[in-house]
Design an enzyme around this catalytic site. Structure first.
Site, PDB file in Angstrom:
ATOM      1  CG  ASP A 448      49.361  36.296  52.388  1.00  0.00           C
ATOM      2  OD1 ASP A 448      48.153  36.358  52.660  1.00  0.00           O
ATOM      3  OD2 ASP A 448      49.864  36.847  51.385  1.00  0.00           O
ATOM      4  CG  ASP A 505      46.030  41.583  48.057  1.00  0.00           C
ATOM      5  OD1 ASP A 505      46.617  41.752  49.135  1.00  0.00           O
ATOM      6  OD2 ASP A 505      45.968  40.474  47.484  1.00  0.00           O
TER       7      ASP A 505
HETATM    8  C1  GLA Z   1      48.523  37.644  48.654  1.00  0.00           C
HETATM    9  C2  GLA Z   1      48.729  38.904  49.481  1.00  0.00           C
HETATM   10  C3  GLA Z   1      49.574  39.884  48.708  1.00  0.00           C
HETATM   11  C4  GLA Z   1      50.905  39.234  48.353  1.00  0.00           C
HETATM   12  C5  GLA Z   1      50.659  37.948  47.607  1.00  0.00           C
HETATM   13  C6  GLA Z   1      51.943  37.193  47.385  1.00  0.00           C
HETATM   14  O1  GLA Z   1      47.747  37.901  47.546  1.00  0.00           O
HETATM   15  O2  GLA Z   1      47.496  39.459  49.833  1.00  0.00           O
HETATM   16  O3  GLA Z   1      49.786  41.044  49.480  1.00  0.00           O
HETATM   17  O4  GLA Z   1      51.659  39.000  49.525  1.00  0.00           O
HETATM   18  O5  GLA Z   1      49.770  37.095  48.302  1.00  0.00           O
HETATM   19  O6  GLA Z   1      51.735  36.007  46.720  1.00  0.00           O
END
Ligand code: GLA
Length: 702
Positions: A448, A505
């Site tokens: 990420d 997301d």
């Molecule tokens: C980001 C990612 C999510 C998740 C969160 C965890 O927002 O896009 O999919 O993994 O971090 O903190």
């Protein structure tokens, strides 16, 4: 001296490019289109495409071409802005060499006052795919600052009058917007060290507003995981030009004596229609971009813990979640954020990549053993490029973040960026990842990246690529997903190390359909994560049926991001059945030719993938239909003379299935020709919002 009017052609299987020396060191693109006959008279082609002078222009107009320069009256965007020492250079690039050989054109210019050399290459790498690269080298004196430097400059063929760009925001990525090209310059730029959601790195040029599938189009992608700028303008005489810059460093690129830099790669794909453009992009990604795509194992169904448990983690809860996942047929359990030292929320812990003993007293191994015992792989979330001010790493090395000593350290999502251009920080993070991978049975990393880079030193993207490259080499079997708050950093330069992107997301199926419609224009389904989220959706608040969520998630690399324990028995059964369908069809979904299905009702989305004798389609209604019976769903692209058995795989959407005219026949299958399917189509009940049907199409054996 290169003679004015001299021309060169390069050919791919299906396209030809013709370059012409336009005089005064300019090279123009005289033709970019379907392959020309071998005997085409290039001189005639060039002359027949040249306009005479009118009353209000220079006697020898500057055309800009592939290396526009800001002198002698050229008014477009110059390819380079250069400083040498304190002096702003009035660039005078002289064309030193040009040659075209098979699928490749290479040209070299040398700037007369600084000796800066530009090597440009246009290489045809697929039937209709061109890669453009630019390499720059300073002479023995150096002392050059490239304030701006285009990775691609080109005149746009005049029949491309419109441009579609894909900008968006967090949880609403890739919203297509089509603009007419005109004298008001269109400029798209991203800042803060990544392509972001600004997405001027995915462009499609059309001859109309893009609604007509059957017209020529030109897709362009800039392979940079840093900032970019795309600029399009048309001059008074109608000539439109495009320039793209993959911005390497915010303040410009410094070149000392003999230094060398490239300017990233730009991919151009020319097609005769939009569906074909999509297929060409998918082929290119599968063949030339993804790491060892041909060796990939089937894409396993994921359970991701994020929208199931968020930070509410402990070993027992995770084991329960894993058992419930296995019971649904899930094949990989991905432990998302919250597992490492001090990470009880998003305000601490990044950088301390040691397992948190408070939630895992015996480390991660008992959980991993449990997951492996259920016959699932184990995957782990990491965000290696970041550091929380509240972390041991920051307390020990407060100078390891990107910062400017004269300014504050503004956080985003409570975090700072770990400066990976520092060898010590790089070595630390590399060792931390090696320790995790060496000491645990980890098959997958969700990588990420959740904040912008400021101050951006311009070096981060190269450090990340170096880090990913080292890990890929050392752990070739470990799959890597690239996420950046969803689709905030998607580019071929990341994809060359990764097996999947997280497109958004937003798991709300209605939003997801819109987002996937844009991503699938460029990227194949096997690398687009698509998850069944909770209802109500935590981002949009919208409630949706499990049947609808599952059918939408099936078209992608399927996963589940909600807790099966909070579902009803009915919902679990529906989800389990769709996971089984996904497994049955993933070889088609992930290897076949993808196309969007167009329906007169704009609230209906459709996708179909055809591979050999089998195809699977999904049609999804997102609103309440205007007429109770919507137009039949047409399925183009099959062989018109072949007979296919067409079924609607179960489970069916509950309410709508009552309106099927002949349910038994839909279950056992109608036999119809490819032509009938394409032309007349299927009468499916798609009246109610959040109704989706899967359509299975299999060649009928005689
Ligand atoms: C980001 C990612 C999510 C998740 C969160 C965890 O927002 O896009 O999919 O993994 O971090 O903190």
């Amino acid at each position: 001296m290169i003679e004015t009017g001299k021309s060169w052609r390069t050919d791919g299987d299906d396209i030809t490019l013709v370059f012409v020396a336009a005089g005064r060191d300019e090279i123009d693109l005289a033709y970019l289109g379907p392959r020309l006959p071998d005997g085409e008279d290039l001189s005639a082609l060039v002359r027949a495409g040249t306009f005479g002078l009118h009353e209000n222009e220079p006697d020898a107009p500057r055309i800009g071409g592939l290396l526009p320069q800001a002198h002698d009256g050229y008014r477009g965007r110059p390819a380079y802005q250069i400083r040498s020492g304190k002096r702003q250079v009035d660039c005078g690039f002289q064309l030193a060499h040009i040659q075209a050989d098979g699928p490749n054109m290479m040209a070299t210019w040398v700037e007369k006052s600084t000796g800066l050399q530009v090597d440009m290459s246009w290489e045809i790498v697929g039937p209709r795919t061109v890669e453009v690269t630019m390499e720059l080298m300073a002479d023995d004196e150096g002392d050059i600052l490239l304030e701006s430097a285009s990775s691609l400059s080109m005149p746009l063929p005049r029949h491309f009058t419109h441009m579609a760009a894909f900008s968006g925001r967090w949880a609403r990525e890739m919203q297509a917007k089509t603009t007419r090209i005109g004298p008001q310059a269109i400029e798209m730029r991203s800042a803060n060290g990544k392509p972001g959601f600004d997405a001027g790195n995915w462009l499609v040029f059309h001859g109309d507003d893009g609604q007509n599938n059957d017209a020529d189009c030109l897709g362009i992608h800039t392979a940079s995981s840093g900032d970019h700028l795309a600029h399009v303008v048309q001059d008074q005489d109608g000539r439109a030009s495009l320039s793209i810059e993959a911005r390497r460093q915010p303040g410009g690129i410094s070149l000392n004596a003999g230094d060398f830099t490239d300017l990233g790669q730009v991919t151009l794909i020319l097609s005769d229609n939009q569906d074909h453009l999509t297929q060409l992009f998918h082929d290119h990604v599968r063949t030339n971009v993804l790491p060892q795509r041909s060796d990939w194992i089937p894409r396993k169904v994921h359970l991701n813990s994020w929208e199931a448990l968020a930070f509410d983690l402990d070993e027992a809860k995770l084991k329960t979640l894993a058992s419930a996942a296995a019971d649904l047929g899930i094949e990989r359990f991905v432990l998302d954020d919250g597992w490492f030292k001090g990470r009880r929320g998003d305000d601490a812990g990044l950088g301390d990549w040691q397992v948190d003993e408070a939630i895992f007293p015996d480390g991660l191994t008992p959980l991993i053993d449990h997951v492996r015992g259920l016959d699932m792989d184990f995957g782990l979330w990491v965000e290696p490029e970041m550091i929380s001010p509240d972390s041991d790493l920051y307390r020990t090395h407060p100078d390891w973040c990107l910062h400017d000593d004269r300014a504050d350290r503004p956080t985003e999502r409570n975090q700072l960026v770990l400066d990976l251009s520092r060898e010590d920080a790089f070595a630390y993070i590399y060792q931390a990842l090696v320790a995790l991978l060496d000491n645990h049975d980890i098959a997958y990393l969700k990588w990420d990246h959740n904040r912008r880079l400021f101050p951006d030193n311009g070096l981060q993207q190269f450090a990340i690529q170096r880090l990913l490259g080292k890990l890929r080499q050392q752990y070739p079997a470990v799959e890597i997903e690239s996420c950046s708050s969803g689709g905030g950093r998607v580019s071929f330069s990341m994809l060359q190390y990764c097996h999947r992107i997280w497109p958004s997301d937003n798991n709300d199926p209605i939003e997801r359909l819109r987002i996937m419609e844009s991503w699938t224009r460029f990227l194949p389904l096997e690398i687009l994560g698509n998850h069944v989220g909770p209802s109500p959706n935590p981002i949009t608040g919208r409630r949706t049926d499990m049947d609808f969520r599952a059918k939408v998630a099936l078209f992608g690399h399927m996963g589940v991001e909600t807790n099966p324990a909070v579902m009803s028995e009915d919902e679990r059964a529906i989800l389990r059945a769709h996971i089984a369908l996904y497994k049955q069809w993933r070889d088609v979904l992930h290897g076949g030719a993808f196309r969007q299905l167009r329906h007169p009702e704009s609230s209906i989305y459709g996708q179909m993938v055809l591979s050999g004798q089998r195809a699977l389609a999904v049609v999804a209604q997102t609103a309440f239909a205007e007429n109770f019976n919507v137009a039949p769903v047409r399925l183009p692209g099959l062989d018109p003379d072949t007979l296919y058995r067409v079924t609607l795989p179960k489970p069916w959407p509950q309410k709508s299935s009552a309106y099927l005219a002949d349910p038994d026949a839909w279950e056992s299958g109608f036999v119809l020709s490819g032509r009938a399917l394409a032309e007349r189509g299927l009468a499916l009940p798609l009246t109610y919002p959040e109704t989706a049907w899967l359509i299975a199409i299999e060649e009928q054996k005689s």
